[in-house]
Scaffold this active site. Structure first.
Site, PDB file in Angstrom:
ATOM      1  N   GLU A   5     -60.340  16.472 -26.204  1.00  0.00           N
ATOM      2  CA  GLU A   5     -60.589  15.316 -27.055  1.00  0.00           C
ATOM      3  C   GLU A   5     -61.020  14.110 -26.226  1.00  0.00           C
ATOM      4  OE1 GLU A   5     -57.242  16.393 -30.498  1.00  0.00           O
ATOM      5  OE2 GLU A   5     -57.039  14.565 -29.310  1.00  0.00           O
TER       6      GLU A   5
ATOM      7  N   LYS B 238     -60.915  10.571 -24.701  1.00  0.00           N
ATOM      8  CA  LYS B 238     -59.864   9.599 -24.364  1.00  0.00           C
ATOM      9  C   LYS B 238     -60.505   8.221 -24.434  1.00  0.00           C
ATOM     10  CE  LYS B 238     -56.127   8.529 -21.220  1.00  0.00           C
ATOM     11  NZ  LYS B 238     -56.154   7.104 -21.570  1.00  0.00           N
TER      12      LYS B 238
ATOM     13  N   ARG C  57     -53.334   2.112 -28.324  1.00  0.00           N
ATOM     14  CA  ARG C  57     -52.651   3.151 -29.096  1.00  0.00           C
ATOM     15  C   ARG C  57     -51.968   2.512 -30.299  1.00  0.00           C
ATOM     16  NH1 ARG C  57     -50.253   7.999 -26.837  1.00  0.00           N
ATOM     17  NH2 ARG C  57     -49.661   9.367 -28.575  1.00  0.00           N
TER      18      ARG C  57
ATOM     19  N   ARG D 121     -47.988   1.328 -28.910  1.00  0.00           N
ATOM     20  CA  ARG D 121     -47.308   2.359 -28.112  1.00  0.00           C
ATOM     21  C   ARG D 121     -45.899   1.944 -27.735  1.00  0.00           C
ATOM     22  NH1 ARG D 121     -49.592   4.862 -22.398  1.00  0.00           N
ATOM     23  NH2 ARG D 121     -47.595   5.077 -21.368  1.00  0.00           N
TER      24      ARG D 121
ATOM     25  N   GLU E   2     -55.884   5.394 -32.080  1.00  0.00           N
ATOM     26  CA  GLU E   2     -56.224   4.205 -31.297  1.00  0.00           C
ATOM     27  C   GLU E   2     -57.111   3.299 -32.126  1.00  0.00           C
ATOM     28  OE1 GLU E   2     -57.039   4.096 -27.337  1.00  0.00           O
ATOM     29  OE2 GLU E   2     -55.614   5.672 -26.814  1.00  0.00           O
TER      30      GLU E   2
ATOM     31  N   PHE F 234     -56.046  10.852 -34.077  1.00  0.00           N
ATOM     32  CA  PHE F 234     -56.072  12.175 -33.441  1.00  0.00           C
ATOM     33  C   PHE F 234     -54.848  13.028 -33.761  1.00  0.00           C
ATOM     34  CE2 PHE F 234     -54.910   9.039 -30.095  1.00  0.00           C
ATOM     35  CZ  PHE F 234     -53.578   9.381 -29.912  1.00  0.00           C
TER      36      PHE F 234
ATOM     37  N   ARG G  68     -43.672  12.709 -21.887  1.00  0.00           N
ATOM     38  CA  ARG G  68     -44.912  12.975 -21.182  1.00  0.00           C
ATOM     39  C   ARG G  68     -44.907  14.476 -20.900  1.00  0.00           C
ATOM     40  NH1 ARG G  68     -48.320   9.410 -19.167  1.00  0.00           N
ATOM     41  NH2 ARG G  68     -46.824   7.685 -19.159  1.00  0.00           N
TER      42      ARG G  68
ATOM     43  N   LYS H  21     -54.416  14.539 -19.303  1.00  0.00           N
ATOM     44  CA  LYS H  21     -55.556  13.627 -19.308  1.00  0.00           C
ATOM     45  C   LYS H  21     -56.385  13.821 -18.047  1.00  0.00           C
ATOM     46  CE  LYS H  21     -52.518   9.924 -17.643  1.00  0.00           C
ATOM     47  NZ  LYS H  21     -51.923   8.616 -17.947  1.00  0.00           N
TER      48      LYS H  21
END
Length: 512
Positions: free
Chosen positions: A208, A210, A215, A230, A259, A299, A377, A383
């Site tokens: 996807e 970035k 966020r 976020r 986002e 997303f 995470r 990423k």
């Protein structure tokens, strides 16, 4: 609980590399704190203040009065004092903050002052991060760590969970559920070296875009829409266009992850600061929405029409997202069902290159079978971003705190001007190993030209290679630019300061 007890445990946690020992220390402290003081204690141990940012910079901490000779400050005293500082506003605010900070520091012993400087200055790095705080909290209450972790994810607050868990025991954790209108901590991504590395680690996945935006988590309940960042700061009133979009979706109740980003007339991203400035501005929201309109890009879908989707694999969550959100509002993506296939890998690399050509940050590669691990995470999101580096000169360094006490840590970084002088671009303490900290302390002290007890100014001779994510405009620094997410790669003793990168080179990296 006395602040001295908290400061001693903080120092002990910083001094050990053993995760189990850290957990045991935290658990013992939280048992003593109990449900009333635990929210502040667990937040302090994570290096944060319950009140958030309160306007205390190093300039307010630099001239602290002499320390007290005996411990008398309690955790509640500190919490009340910080609350009073946070409430200061209007004419004379800086002087009043200085008075309150000085009164707090005067009541603290030398050990407590060291802890407070790190905490209030945002430099408390002791190894007691949120994940460890959760484990310590679970041990303190004899609760399963995974249940505590889930409660924290769904409540968005370790402090809130600490209060209920220590007051009512493990049974209290069942009250923390995904609810429309209560934000959850977002799922985060780890880093992969490149697209091929991510494909090898994840298997079947989606690649996807970035985006270099902000966020947002959007909650819709009928006509009511609420939006959080976020960090779970509510920004609903600042983004009226996002609320309008959310009300037009084909659902009555939903929790969406995505986002917002400012785009130019060609669909390319405007400088990140424009997006950040728009999200952060509370003034003339209507005018700002016209001058810097933000485009939402979703997303993930965490809940829809009273159904909790967190445990579903990404494939099923995205199918629900596609039913609820029209394609122009969804992130661009490429599904790679067979990552071992040569043509599929080539397509994934080409997708990532196209994303960069559009002006975006990179890609996020997500395992198709992964649930949404709120607040973590996890290894199922990776990423991939290009790495930029500069050779800069160290202009000064700040004495460290916590486990870095006694060593020079936060580096002041400079680039060359045409006249041979150096312009400060920003600071970083990231990327420094213990060995490198010790080496740079010895090396920088040999170059020292002044030490005020907080900052050591040095002769501009030592070159350091710095990795960074981007360059942005900033009125905080003399040349009007600074680096985003700067971190140390290595020192370049093979280079003279006259060979360091120039301000012009840095300016050339600014987004058009």
């Amino acid at each position: 609980m006395l602040l001295a007890d908290l400061a001693r445990v903080s120092a002990a946690v910083a001094a050990t590399g053993s995760r189990s020992e850290k957990t045991g220390l935290l658990a013992g402290l939280l048992r003593v704190a109990g449900p009333e003081e635990a929210p502040a204690v667990v937040t302090y141990l994570a290096g944060r203040l319950p009140q958030g940012r309160v306007g205390i910079g190093w300039s307010l901490l630099r001239d602290a009065p002499p320390p007290a000779t005996a411990s008398s400050l309690s955790v509640r005293d500190v919490d009340r004092a910080v609350g009073a500082i946070a409430a200061v506003a209007g004419k004379g605010a800086r002087a009043e903050r200085q008075r309150l900070v000085s009164a707090l520091m005067a009541a603290a012993t030398a050990e407590e002052q060291r802890f407070l400087r790190g905490l209030l200055g945002g430099e408390l790095r002791q190894g007691a991060l949120d994940a460890l705080a959760v484990e310590g909290l679970a041990a303190a209450a004899d609760a399963p760590p995974e249940d505590v972790r889930r409660a924290v994810m769904l409540s968005g607050s370790t402090a809130a969970v600490a209060r209920e868990l220590l007051a009512h025991g493990p049974a209290a954790l069942s009250a923390f559920r995904l609810e429309v209108g209560r934000p959850v901590l977002p799922m985060l991504a780890r880093t992969a070296e490149d697209v091929d590395d991510a494909l090898d680690r994840l298997g079947p996945c989606a690649v996807e875009e970035k985006l270099d935006g902000i966020r947002v988590q959007v909650h819709r309940d009928g006509e009511r829409v609420r939006v959080w960042t976020r960090t779970l700061e509510e920004i609903t009133d600042r983004l009226p266009e996002l609320a309008r979009v959310a009300r037009e979706l084909a659902v009555e109740r939903a929790v969406l992850d995505g986002e917002v980003i400012a785009l130019d007339g060609t669909g390319r991203p405007r400088p990140f600061q424009e997006t950040a400035g728009r999200v952060g501005s509370r003034l003339d929201v209507a005018g700002a929405a016209v001058s810097v309109p933000l485009s939402p890009v979703f997303f993930d879908l965490l809940a829809v029409d009273d159904r909790d989707l967190l445990a579903l694999p990404l494939t099923e969550r995205h199918a629900e997202l596609a039913r609820a959100v029209p394609e122009p509002l969804r992130v661009r993506r490429l599904v790679v069902a067979e990552p071992a296939d040569t043509s599929a890998r080539a397509a994934a690399r080409e997708f990532a290159e196209v994303v960069l050509r559009r002006g975006h940050e990179g890609v996020v590669v997500k395992a198709l079978d992964a649930p949404y691990s709120a607040g973590r995470r996890g290894a199922s999101w990776l990423k991939v971003k290009p790495v930029h580096t500069l050779d800069l000169v160290v202009l000064a360094a700040e004495w460290g705190h916590g486990r870095r006490t006694g060593r020079l840590s936060n580096l002041h970084l400079g680039a060359r001007r045409p006249d041979g002088s150096f312009a400060m671009l920003g600071k970083t303490f990231k990327g420094l190993t213990d060995a490198l900290l010790s080496w740079q302390t010895e090396r920088l002290l040999a170059l020292s030209v002044g030490d005020d007890g907080f900052v050591v100014r040095v002769r501009p001779e030592l070159v350091v290679e710095i990795a960074y994510d981007g360059v942005q405009r900033s009125s905080r620094y003399p040349e009007g630019v600074t680096l985003r997410f700067a971190r140390v790669v290595r020192y370049r003793e093979d280079k003279r300061a006259s060979e360091a990168d120039t301000v012009a080179t840095v300016r050339g990296s600014l987004p058009l």
